[in-house]
Design a protein around this motif. Structure first.
Motif: not given
Ligand code: ZN
Ligand code: ADP
Ligand code: MG
Length: 479
Positions: A23, A26, A28, A40-41, A44
């Protein structure tokens, strides 16, 4: 006044999802189709206290897109926050670019009835995609999937230079083709990787001012875009002809009824309260960096088309169709290397392969077989192992379950009948069954021969060698 007294004006804002591995802010993954909320993390998902870090590849891809569309690249650029609330935007703002986009003042050339036309690009900027709301899938409520939140996008904004739905379609196809060639986006429209906000207005021919525009957001099929523009222009003309006024607003295109519906009043830049994102540093690019990206640009569709005209003597129309898609162009060149018969590869791509793609609504990138298999299929025709009617059946197999064409014909028992005794047997049988055709042929009706050959082909399920059949029939008919 009538419809003919009006001119349609269109400007497109095209969003392309970039095919970077991770992304924009980040690490991901960006891949499509995962279980909801698994890509996701904390970054995000917009957890408090997290910080974004710009993915360098996003800048490189955007610069590549800018250079391929004749833009100037800004050496000094930055990210801004665009504030708005929507449930799929967890930060309540989107990181985008406002007054210093990465690329500006480019153009793309399209073919029109009056020759080539330059469609100017106002800007290309980078931004993050939002998540996705899934409505009514669960107990009547809406669920949010943040896998797409933070997937990198470029937004390519055209000047209002387009004058018909046909021009808009051409422009969009050209952009798609360029983005595929430079490998910055897979451009899969059905997955939303390429989508356009379509701005439409009308004005009386000869007017120097533009009319008020309406905007239809997130459109992802050529067909809907063309239909929506035609409908919306028609609607606006009707309103003006009735003495009404066009409201600047965002509309929703409904594919089923073929109409547009009002969604909301148009927001202005002030509504977004743009300001520079304090969590990100400015993007400074050196001349050397930009030149390096330029050097790595691949050959673009226009140049390939030219080469196909000169090197392979393709017709203008075929060269354009094949070069428009990187995948078709690669298939063409690589299969030609295998079988050394450019004309045959060209014909297969333009006729049978394109027809199957159309019928199955498949994109060239989804063709399941490879250039080696297509090349081998052509070799088998050229060396007389199979007839072209058998080859068509092999092609269908290649689409359904791609494997070595030689294995397919062995497995199916589709080898061409070139045994003289066997050919003679069929010819005699068909002649026996069709005395009228013999009489016709002797009376000078050449067509009767074609009929007889057709019957023999039918009898052998397309496996008889057509050239041998032809010769054998003539020999027997002459007697
Ligand atoms: Zn993320
Ligand atoms: P935004 O939609 O984000 O407010 P702009 O005002 O810059 O952005 O316009 C976006 C798009 O609308 C551009 O592609 C532009 O070409 C197009 N556009 C602007 N004015 C008109 C008009 N009068 N008719 C048709 N398209 C227009
Ligand atoms: Mg807009």
């Amino acid at each position: 006044m009538s419809r003919q007294d009006y001119e349609i004006v269109i400007g497109l804002e095209v969003h392309a999802e970039l095919s970077t591995k991770t992304k924009i802010f980040c690490s991901c993954p960006t891949s499509f189709g995962a279980e909801p909320n698994t890509h996701t993390c904390p970054i995000c998902m917009a957890m408090p206290g997290t910080l974004p870090v710009l993915n360098e590849k996003v800048v490189e891809y955007a610069v590549r897109a800018g250079l391929a569309t004749n833009c100037e690249i800004s050496k000094n650029s930055k990210n801004d926050r665009k504030n708005y609330f929507y449930p799929d935007l967890p930060k309540s703002y989107q990181i985008s670019q406002y007054d210093k986009p990465l690329c500006e003042h480019g153009y793309v050339e399209i073919d029109t009835d009056e020759g080539k036309k330059k469609i100017r690009l106002l800007r290309i900027h980078i931004e993050e995609d939002a998540g996705k709301l899934n409505h009514d899938e669960f107990g009547g409520g809406s669920l949010v999937d943040l896998n797409r939140a933070g997937v990198p996008l470029i937004e390519m904004v055209s000047e209002p230079d387009l004058r018909s739905s046909a021009e808009a379609e051409q422009y969009l196809r050209k952009l798609k083709s360029i983005l595929e060639y430079i490998e910055v986006s897979d451009c899969k429209m059905q997955e939303g990787s390429l989508r356009a906000d379509v701005n439409v207005s009308v004005r009386k021919k000869g007017d120097s001012e533009f009319g008020t525009r309406t905007e239809m957001k997130n459109m992802n099929s050529f067909r809907s875009i063309v239909r929506a523009i035609d409908y919306e222009a028609e609607r606006q003309i009707d309103v003006l002809e009735d003495g009404g006024k066009i409201e600047q607003e965002t509309l929703r295109w409904d594919e089923v009824s073929g109409k547009t519906f009002s969604m909301r009043d148009k927001e202005d830049a002030e509504d977004y309260r743009y300001f520079p994102d304090p969590d990100l540093v400015a993007i400074k690019l050196s001349d050397e960096y930009v030149e390096n990206v330029r050097k790595q640009l691949p050959e673009l569709p226009e140049s390939r088309k030219q080469r196909y005209l000169e090197e392979f003597k393709l017709s203008e129309k075929d060269a354009k169709t094949i070069s428009a898609s990187k995948y078709l162009a690669d298939l063409f060149e690589q299969a030609t290397k295998v079988c050394n018969n450019a004309k045959a590869v060209n014909n297969w791509i333009i006729s049978d392969i394109s027809r199957i793609l159309n019928e199955t609504e498949m994109e060239p990138i989804e063709i399941p077989f490879d250039s080696n298999q297509l090349g081998k299929l052509i070799i088998l025709i050229d060396n007389g192992t199979i007839s072209s009617s058998i080859a068509k059946k092999v092609l269908v197999e290649l689409f359904e379950n791609p494997r070595d064409p030689e294995d397919i014909i062995k497995e199916k028992g589709w080898v061409q009948i070139s045994d003289e005794g066997a050919i003679k047997e069929v010819v005699l049988k068909i002649l026996n069954e069709n005395p009228q055709s013999i009489a016709d042929y002797k009376a000078g009706k050449e067509k009767a021969l074609g009929f007889l050959v057709g019957q023999a082909m039918k009898q052998t399920k397309g496996q008889a060698n057509p050239k041998m059949l032809n010769e054998m029939f003539i020999e027997k008919l002459k007697k």
